[in-house]
Design a protein around this motif. Structure first.
Motif, mmCIF file in Angstrom:
data_model
loop_
_atom_site.group_PDB
_atom_site.id
_atom_site.type_symbol
_atom_site.label_atom_id
_atom_site.label_comp_id
_atom_site.label_asym_id
_atom_site.label_seq_id
_atom_site.Cartn_x
_atom_site.Cartn_y
_atom_site.Cartn_z
ATOM 1 N N ALA A 1 -15.926 -15.639 10.037
ATOM 2 C CA ALA A 1 -15.128 -16.274 8.987
ATOM 3 C C ALA A 1 -13.658 -16.028 9.264
ATOM 4 C CB ALA A 1 -15.506 -15.733 7.608
ATOM 5 N N VAL A 2 -12.834 -16.963 8.790
ATOM 6 C CA VAL A 2 -11.378 -16.832 8.894
ATOM 7 C C VAL A 2 -10.816 -16.847 7.477
ATOM 8 C CG1 VAL A 2 -9.265 -17.764 9.895
ATOM 9 C CG2 VAL A 2 -11.448 -18.121 11.060
ATOM 10 N N ILE A 3 -10.027 -15.824 7.154
ATOM 11 C CA ILE A 3 -9.517 -15.647 5.797
ATOM 12 C C ILE A 3 -7.996 -15.675 5.826
ATOM 13 C CG2 ILE A 3 -9.565 -14.207 3.724
ATOM 14 C CD1 ILE A 3 -12.329 -15.185 4.688
ATOM 15 N N GLY A 4 -7.396 -16.366 4.871
ATOM 16 C CA GLY A 4 -5.947 -16.392 4.758
ATOM 17 C C GLY A 4 -5.528 -16.421 3.301
ATOM 18 N N GLN A 5 -4.259 -16.136 3.065
ATOM 19 C CA GLN A 5 -3.729 -16.180 1.706
ATOM 20 C C GLN A 5 -2.273 -16.634 1.746
ATOM 21 O OE1 GLN A 5 -4.216 -12.186 0.132
ATOM 22 N NE2 GLN A 5 -2.695 -11.315 1.481
ATOM 23 N N HIS A 6 -1.816 -17.164 0.618
ATOM 24 C CA HIS A 6 -0.442 -17.674 0.533
ATOM 25 C C HIS A 6 0.164 -17.270 -0.793
ATOM 26 C CE1 HIS A 6 3.041 -20.264 0.740
ATOM 27 N NE2 HIS A 6 2.650 -20.749 1.913
ATOM 28 N N CYS A 7 1.407 -16.807 -0.746
ATOM 29 C CA CYS A 7 2.135 -16.483 -1.967
ATOM 30 C C CYS A 7 2.297 -17.721 -2.849
ATOM 31 C CB CYS A 7 3.533 -15.966 -1.629
ATOM 32 S SG CYS A 7 3.575 -14.387 -0.784
ATOM 33 N N PHE A 8 2.083 -17.549 -4.144
ATOM 34 C CA PHE A 8 2.342 -18.627 -5.098
ATOM 35 C C PHE A 8 3.023 -18.053 -6.339
ATOM 36 C CE2 PHE A 8 -0.225 -21.336 -2.550
ATOM 37 C CZ PHE A 8 0.117 -22.638 -2.921
#
Length: 407
Positions: free
Chosen positions: A169-176
């Protein structure tokens, strides 16, 4: 993993995230003060490279000129989980006045990539300290050039990233900033839009504005093309399928009494469905050509394809929501609606299952101008420890998941 074990693990990782916070905060501020544009992230890459060497992890040979990929191997064979951060800044002049404001006029980390980088470094530090307990491995991807099409994700994949590594799996996140700090928001399925750039050229016969019958007016044709493009959204796209066509620039003519010979326009098309994307491309080409022919001008559109639809694997996202709830508390995990913004993380998800979530950086009293891609974007730095700990915890829980636990 039993509730007692997940509770103990989350508490332990939260403590480590708080301990590493001063370190990653200092790195974030350093990177923020020295932003680098897409494919120019040499200083940032060097900082990341040295950080991993200090953790006892030798980064992989470079796939691209900038960016860093590093592998942390656990004590035992097991699933490989990939965690990604982007590292480039935007061509924007910062208007914040703080000790770590951008020292490079015209360049700013206005999208939170400095935060993403620091969070992933924090996660690496936490997981490196637990490597003897990991039943699997973690791949850290610090990707250049997310902000500039065609982006850094696709070139990284084409350079052999997933031939060298095969993550489960590939996991990412982004500031919001519209998500409160301390919370995360997830969306199953289509989350972010495919984004295409539109460039129109309308060529006619110029003339005196008092005698339009002796000219072939590209201004009039351009107006009809704008209207016809909106027709595609309202009458070609199904009502239940999100789609946007916006003409945002029009240039032609220079005097009130002269019909110009050419008008150029530009805009964007956003879709959440690749089949609809292809259909709208076809229909837009036909529509522009036919409108031009009907009004006696030549008209064409160039469509520069941008990032594809970002599709979060529903099952991976479901499990991510469970892991986030275990770590943050269920009340701090919320559902996100699909967004018409675009992200080149979508390319990873075309190759491997995974998910991309929003990590909150907003405060109740923040100014409305504190938005992504704004010269006054100023995320809550407390999100650094939240994001670092959440990535580390999620990586471990996904190892459990792929090893056979379906909790």
């Amino acid at each position: 993993m039993t509730p007692d074990r997940t509770s103990g693990l989350s508490m332990r990782i939260r403590e480590q995230a708080e301990a590493v916070f001063p370190v990653i905060q200092a790195i974030r501020r350093d990177i923020h003060a020295h932003p680098e544009l897409s494919y120019e992230e040499f200083r940032t890459s060097a900082i990341i490279h040295e950080y991993f060497k200090a953790l006892g992890i030798e980064p992989e040979p470079q796939f691209l000129e900038t960016g860093v990929v590093a592998l942390l191997q656990g004590r035992a064979e097991g699933p490989l989980i990939a965690l990604r951060a982007d590292i480039d800044a935007l061509p924007l002049s910062e208007e914040n006045a703080c000790a770590y404001s951008s020292q490079h006029p015209g360049t700013m980390h206005a999208c939170g990539h400095d935060m993403h980088t620091a969070m992933l470094l924090g996660a690496a530090s936490i997981l490196a300290g637990m490597r003897d307990e990991l039943s699997g491995s973690v791949l850290f991807i610090f990707q250049p050039a997310e902000e500039k099409a065609p982006g850094g994700a696709r070139p990284l994949i084409e350079a052999g990233l997933f031939k060298r590594f095969n993550p489960s799996a590939v996991i990412g996140q982004h500031c919001f900033p519209n998500v409160p700090s301390g919370k995360v928001a997830l969306c199953r399925g289509s989350f972010m839009a495919a984004a295409d750039e539109l460039y129109f050229t309308v060529s006619g016969q110029g003339g005196h504005a008092s005698a339009p019958h002796k000219a072939s007016d590209p201004v009039l044709a351009a107006a009809h093309i704008i209207t016809a493009a909106q027709h595609l959204v309202s009458r070609v796209a199904p009502p239940h399928e999100p789609a946007v066509v916006s003409i945002s620039s029009i240039q032609g003519g220079h005097a009130p009494n002269v019909i110009p010979s050419k008008v150029v326009m530009s805009g964007t098309m956003r879709t959440m469905n690749e089949d609809l994307r292809r259909l709208l491309h076809e229909k837009l080409h036909e529509t522009v050509r036919h409108v031009g022919e009907g009004l006696g001008v030549e008209a064409e559109v160039e469509i520069r394809q941008g990032y594809p639809v970002l599709y979060n694997d529903p099952e991976i996202t479901r499990h991510a929501a469970i892991a986030c709830s275990e770590y943050l508390g269920r009340e701090n995990v919320i559902d996100s609606e699909p967004l018409m913004t675009a992200e080149d993380f979508a390319y990873y998800l075309q190759e491997k299952p995974g998910t991309f979530w929003q990590i909150g950086t907003g405060l109740p009293e923040q100014d409305r101008s504190n938005m992504l891609h704004s010269p006054t974007f100023d995320p809550d730095e407390n999100a650094l420890s939240t994001g670092a700990g959440l990535l580390a915890y999620s990586a471990i829980r996904f190892m459990d998941y792929f090893a056979g636990e379906k909790g």
